[in-house]
Design an enzyme around this catalytic site. Structure first.
Site, PDB file in Angstrom:
ATOM      1  N   GLY A 174       0.977  -1.071   0.094  1.00 49.42           N
ATOM      2  CA  GLY A 174       0.061   0.118  -0.019  1.00 49.42           C
ATOM      3  C   GLY A 174       0.990   1.313   0.040  1.00 49.42           C
ATOM      4  N   ARG A 185      16.559  11.792  -1.069  1.00 52.34           N
ATOM      5  CA  ARG A 185      15.787  11.921  -2.212  1.00 52.34           C
ATOM      6  C   ARG A 185      14.147  11.398  -2.171  1.00 52.34           C
ATOM      7  NH1 ARG A 185      17.578  12.368  -7.635  1.00 52.34           N
ATOM      8  NH2 ARG A 185      19.295  11.263  -6.973  1.00 52.34           N
ATOM      9  N   GLU A 226       8.018   5.264   8.216  1.00 52.17           N
ATOM     10  CA  GLU A 226       7.839   5.298   9.583  1.00 52.17           C
ATOM     11  C   GLU A 226       8.326   6.594  10.407  1.00 52.17           C
ATOM     12  OE1 GLU A 226       8.112   0.600  10.567  1.00 52.17           O
ATOM     13  OE2 GLU A 226       9.601   1.541   9.494  1.00 52.17           O
ATOM     14  N   ASN A 275       8.640   9.536  -4.984  1.00 49.46           N
ATOM     15  CA  ASN A 275       7.296  10.054  -5.440  1.00 49.46           C
ATOM     16  C   ASN A 275       6.713  11.171  -4.472  1.00 49.46           C
ATOM     17  OD1 ASN A 275       4.439  10.105  -5.704  1.00 49.46           O
ATOM     18  ND2 ASN A 275       4.739   8.557  -7.486  1.00 49.46           N
TER      19      ASN A 275
END
Lengths: 329, 741
Positions: free
Chosen positions: B479, B625, B702, B628
């Site tokens: 997910g 980096r 996390e 997305n």
């Protein structure tokens, strides 16, 4: 889930007959009963589907009140224009309960009969006098944060989870039923639910096979309508404490007060003595404190739920302050 | 082109790469999810949905209604005689619970009940309903034992568990002596409850035999170890087992090890002679997989009058069940977050007869930073320092435990950016000083940090004659966006439109991968895909007779010198396959690698009822980096919402009399609902960490949970003056200390 017979009633007469013949349980929205059946907390041998009975209307009564068919969904009842205008406490209570999806399925009759959310009631390996009479109460000395502080017994400290019923109790609603013999009767909502006593498995005064056909509201009471629900998250949680209040102030004095409470007891709670202590008095902090003390005079916590006593007290005082605010100025 | 695995160990920082050129310009962009349309249209099958329409049977678990016992007998005769029942699987080999992530096998029940709700048997029937009912007909006779259910009662028996996700003890200098002499001494104990991951998709498996070969579709995070756990649980060679998890509806650590469903489904399928589906009920998920340990944490901090930390201790008690040495690494961030010459960090593990504990999202930070970041707030107030100033004062130049340099650390910039965006300077200075109607308003902040890990991972990328690429790796997408970022990395490396890249994941027939966990997935699997693409680039360069660094790839064209050639032309009908394997290397030992952030929160606390509502929540993060922007932001939203849950709502209640996990459904185990979540804001700082991975990125998922809860309880204190150290801060705990309404 155990195997069960299913039949769909085409009319009231058939519903009564099927229920009697099969010793069946009525099912409408099924939002609570099906969950309980999956866990085998409830194991009815037969279900009589009453969801298509012509009990889906909301209509005015001759005396200016409102008759709500037992099959009216919570969503439709909350959105009804008359309810929103004349009985806003009911609309607000409904919208404070469950989720949109559940309200679309849950019915007025079923909501009155939904069962407690006590953790141990749902856990079939735990003792529970409500689920398995005589087995004991795991909540009494267990984790009882959501449990009752009023009207409990040594057999059961569960609460009634409905928001709708709390508002209806404040509105002096009554429940119309059809008896298995074809007769009908009207039960005042205040006499509908029971305290646990020694028979916590019996939660209402309905007879076997007796079907709720409608709930009748008297003409809209004067006053400000408030439904305040205190809970562990902003939505989709049962009330720790809830207050339905309809309070009218005239000439600087409280002319009428109707107060009902959720989350405190095995049934929606109403205490006339509290209301009488308010009526005729000038609104004041001291008066509200007195009313709260009266409400909670007999309250007893069981450890994890001790906080409900101060919470109930503070919530009632705040609701009364809000209900009388403008008029008091 | 290499035929070997093209293995690269992260032994030194990587220089400028093809990704930095950004020629195709797709990496980092907020592309929609690769599989989004499939998911919203029901065409992305989750584990239980496989073999739809085939002749299958259904299994339902029988569980124990007792906390600790020896099993005298399990009588399955009534269940076996029930309508529709095909077989009942029982015996010593039934799994107790989930497997620990890296363990070769899960524990078995061996004739005992080790925790309330433990699996005992599996009923297999023609229908799910028949199996579920027949499960209630299995009769078990017990010899009840004396169970231990409360951490508090077992503190004297707690032991040093040995190395786990971290060393249990991290000691430096003379903590006790220096703390005793410190000008300012802070000493408080915090408690956090057990948590359940409560992923949306319950653990589920479908097992199908073909002779001695077994295929299992299951909801898993780490296929490489999960397939071994299944093989060992079933008793077949691992070569005979193929495990597929193409889509996973959330794991949060609870699917790092297999659940009890996978092995039972396989055993059931063998016995029934047809494929078997097993989905855990929600109650089973709570009671038979794994959970986060409850913790007791003592934090002591000694400072100078000016606020410099001289001594720092974080001592922790956690639990696990018999035979499980995993310990919640509570203070994993305390080791490196703040300066202080004298340090004492310890973890002691007690044993209880309750469901095993294992990793739940951000193991360690999720609960450890609730206390550390609350303590920093409390101490700042005692020192009369702004909480940000206090933290800045104690910003270490090197890792304070072992003096290693930080590979990258933009924590101070996170504070500054966050404070400015949030309007930190406008917050109420004193508790209970800002009121809006019935609500006290307050703000709080906390630091965020999360250790970065790189794991071994392999991938291959195929370039077909038509110039389209296919990525293959046994990585999972739970997910998070794995499909999407691997597509983007490939598109960027090979100069292809993203639509020309197919990504195949979640199948042990594919090259072995790190899988998803510990926020390592994106950079580990991503680096292997990077290497496989480099492999292809080298081959393309060779065919054009140019140096790879002189080759530009864009829009399906190779550009070198003054030539521009479509890829298909270079391939000449051939299919090329590039391979890559990334391994952690020396940079993990020579630098301290972590992601950082800062959370800023505004709450309203009801003056009458103690109800808390989060009104604003901002997280500024620096994690190297960003691959997305959209999926990364979504990951952070998830972390923030988990943070709201851990601060205000989540508590898996253990009945100390019986070991029952009392609130084992989503009605009573409260996680935040939409109405609890305000408009969330996430900001990423530009950063490259060239020592962390070939992508110059660090773990992110996390990070966004670490510290959020403390920002909320710090804000509650600022709003109304109530400090809750016993999480979650439910209204009863706030109510107890509220000023008069």
């Amino acid at each position: 889930m155990r195997e069960f017979a299913y039949s769909r009633a085409g009319d009231l007469e058939e519903a009564g007959r099927l229920a009697e013949e099969q010793a069946g349980r009525f099912i409408a929205g099924g939002t609570n009963l099906l969950d309980l059946m999956k866990l085998e907390v409830e194991t009815p041998k037969a279900l009589v589907d009453v969801s298509r009975l012509p009990l889906g209307e909301i209509s005015p009564t001759e005396d200016g009140g409102l008759r709500i068919g037992a099959m009216v969904t919570n969503a439709d009842l909350a959105a009804d224009q008359t309810v929103r205008r004349d009985y806003p406490v009911l609309s607000r209570a409904l919208l404070a309960g469950a989720s949109g999806q559940l309200r679309n399925k849950a019915t007025t009759g079923g909501n009155l009969l939904q069962r407690t959310r006590c953790y141990y009631f749902y856990e079939t390996s735990a003792p529970c006098n409500k689920r398995n009479p005589g087995s004991g109460c795991a909540a009494l000395d267990g984790f009882n944060r959501i449990h009752a502080i009023l009207g409990t017994s040594d057999q059961c400290i569960a609460t009634h989870p409905s928001d709708m019923a709390v508002a209806m109790l404040a509105l002096d609603a009554s429940v119309e039923t059809r008896l298995p013999d074809g007769g009908s009767r009207t039960i005042a909502l205040k006499n509908f639910h029971r305290l646990p006593g020694q028979t916590p498995e019996v939660e209402s005064n309905l007879q076997p096979g007796e079907l709720i056909t409608s709930v009748v509201l008297p003409p809209p009471p004067k006053g400000r309508h408030i439904y305040r629900k205190v809970r562990d998250r902003a939505s989709y949680a049962f009330a720790l404490v809830s207050v339905a209040a309809i309070v009218a102030v005239e000439n600087g004095k409280i002319a009428s007060a109707r107060l009902a409470f959720g989350g405190l007891a095995h049934k929606p709670w109403r205490d006339r003595a509290v209301e009488e202590a308010l009526i005729g008095q000038e609104p004041s902090e001291a008066l509200f404190e007195e009313a709260a003390d009266l409400l909670l005079k007999e309250a007893a916590g069981h450890g994890h739920n001790d906080f409900k006593i101060p919470l109930g007290r503070r919530t009632l005082i705040a609701v009364l302050s809000e209900a009388t605010k403008e008029a008091a100025q | 082109m290499t035929t070997d695995a093209n293995t690269y160990a992260m032994d030194e920082a990587v220089g400028e790469t093809r990704l930095d050129r950004g020629t195709q310009g797709v990496l980092g962009k907020p592309l929609n999810r690769y599989e989004g349309a499939l998911k919203v249209s029901g065409r992305a099958p989750y584990a239980y949905e496989h073999l739809a329409g085939e002749d299958v049977a259904y299994g339902f678990m029988v569980t124990a209604g007792i906390g600790r016992a020896k099993i005298r007998s399990v009588d399955t005769s009534k269940a076996e005689a029930a309508p529709g029942v095909l077989t009942v699987i029982s015996g010593d080999d039934v799994l107790r619970a989930s497997a620990l992530p890296m363990a070769p096998a899960a524990q078995t029940i061996d004739g005992e009940v080790f925790h309330y709700g433990q699996p005992l048997a599996l009923v297999v029937a023609e229908t799910f309903e028949a199996a579920r009912h027949a499960a209630t007909l299995v009769e078990t006779l017990y010899e009840p034992g004396q169970g231990r259910y409360s951490l508090r009662d077992q503190l004297d028996e707690a032991v040093n568990p040995g190395p786990g996700a971290m060393q249990p003890d991290n000691l430096r200098g003379e903590f006790e002596a220096v703390f005793a002499e410190a000008e300012v001494q802070f000493d408080e104990t915090y408690t956090t409850p057990s948590h359940s991951a409560a992923a949306m998709e319950p653990h589920a498996s479908v097992a199908k035999w073909d002779g001695d070969n077994l295929t299992v579709w299951s909801s898993c995070q780490l296929l490489e170890t999960n397939v071994i756990q299944i093989a060992n649980g079933v008793g077949v060679p691992v070569e005979n087992v193929r495990l597929l998890s193409p889509y996973v509806g959330g794991g949060f650590g609870s699917k790092l090890g297999i659940g009890p469903d996978a092995v039972l489904a396989a055993l059931g399928a063998k016995a029934a002679g047809k494929p078997v589906k097993v989905a855990l009920s929600r109650q089973h998920v709570f009671q038979t997989t794994s959970r986060r340990s409850e913790t007791i944490q003592r934090v002591r901090i000694g400072t100078t009058k000016e606020g410099r930390i001289t001594a720092l201790a974080h001592e922790n008690f956690v639990v696990n069940s018999t035979g499980n040495s995993f310990f919640e690494p509570v203070a994993i961030s305390t080791v490196f977050l703040y300066a202080g010459e004298n340090r004492k960090i310890t973890h002691r593990l007690a044993e209880t007869d309750v469901l095993m504990t294992a990793s739940v999202r951000a193991p360690g930070e999720a609960v450890g930073m609730l206390s550390l970041e609350s303590a920093m707030d409390e101490l700042a107030i005692r020192l009369d320092l702004d909480p940000i100033e206090f933290r800045k004062l104690n910003e270490p130049e090197v890792a304070p435990q072992d003096d290693l340099p930080f590979s990258s650390r933009k924590l101070l910039q996170c504070y500054e950016e966050g404070a400015s965006r949030f309007g930190w300077q406008n917050r109420p200075e004193k508790p209970a000083s800002r009121r809006e109607g019935e609500w006290w308003i307050g703000s709080g902040m906390a630091a965020a940090s999360r250790s970065h890990q790189l794991m071994k991972s392999s991938a291959e990328v195929e370039l077909a004659p038509d110039g389209r690429a296919t990525v293959r790796t046994a990585m999972t997408d739970i997910g998070t966006g794995s499909y999407t970022i691997l597509q983007q990395i490939t598109a960027e490396m090979l100069g292809l439109p993203p639509g020309h890249v197919t990504v195949l994941l979640g199948d042990t027939a594919l090259p072995p991968s790190s899988g998803s966990g510990g926020s390592w997935g994106a950079n580990s699997a991503g680096s292997s895909v990077y290497l496989a693409c480099e492999d292809l680039v080298r081959e393309l360069a060779k065919r054009l007779d140019v140096d790879p660094s002189d080759l530009t790839l864009k829009d399906g064209q190779a550009i070198a010198g003054n030539r521009q050639i479509p890829l298909g032309e270079i391939l000449g009908g051939e299919t090329l396959t590039g391979r890559g394997t990334i391994e952690p290397g020396k940079t993990a030992e020579t630098t301290n690698q972590a992601s950082y952030g800062a959370h800023f929160c505004e709450v309203a606390v009801n003056a009458v009822t103690g109800e808390t509502r989060v009104r604003r929540l901002l997280t500024v993060a620096a994690a190297g980096r960003i691959l997305n922007e959209k999926t990364a932001t979504s990951q952070c939203y998830g972390g923030q919402i988990w943070g709201i849950g851990s601060a205000l709502e989540e508590e898996l209640v253990i009945d100390p009399r019986t070991g029952l996990l009392v609130n084992h459904d989503l009605a009573e185990y409260h996680v935040p609902v939409n109405a609890d979540v305000p408009q969330l804001e996430v900001v990423f700082l530009e950063e490259r960490d060239t020592a962390a991975s070939l992508l110059a990125g660090k773990g992110l998922g996390e990070l966004a949970l670490a510290g959020v809860g403390a920002a909320i309880t710090n804000a509650i204190y600022n709003a109304c003056g109530v400090r809750v150290r016993d999480y979650p801060a439910t209204l009863d705990k706030v109510l107890a200390g509220l000023p008069d309404a």
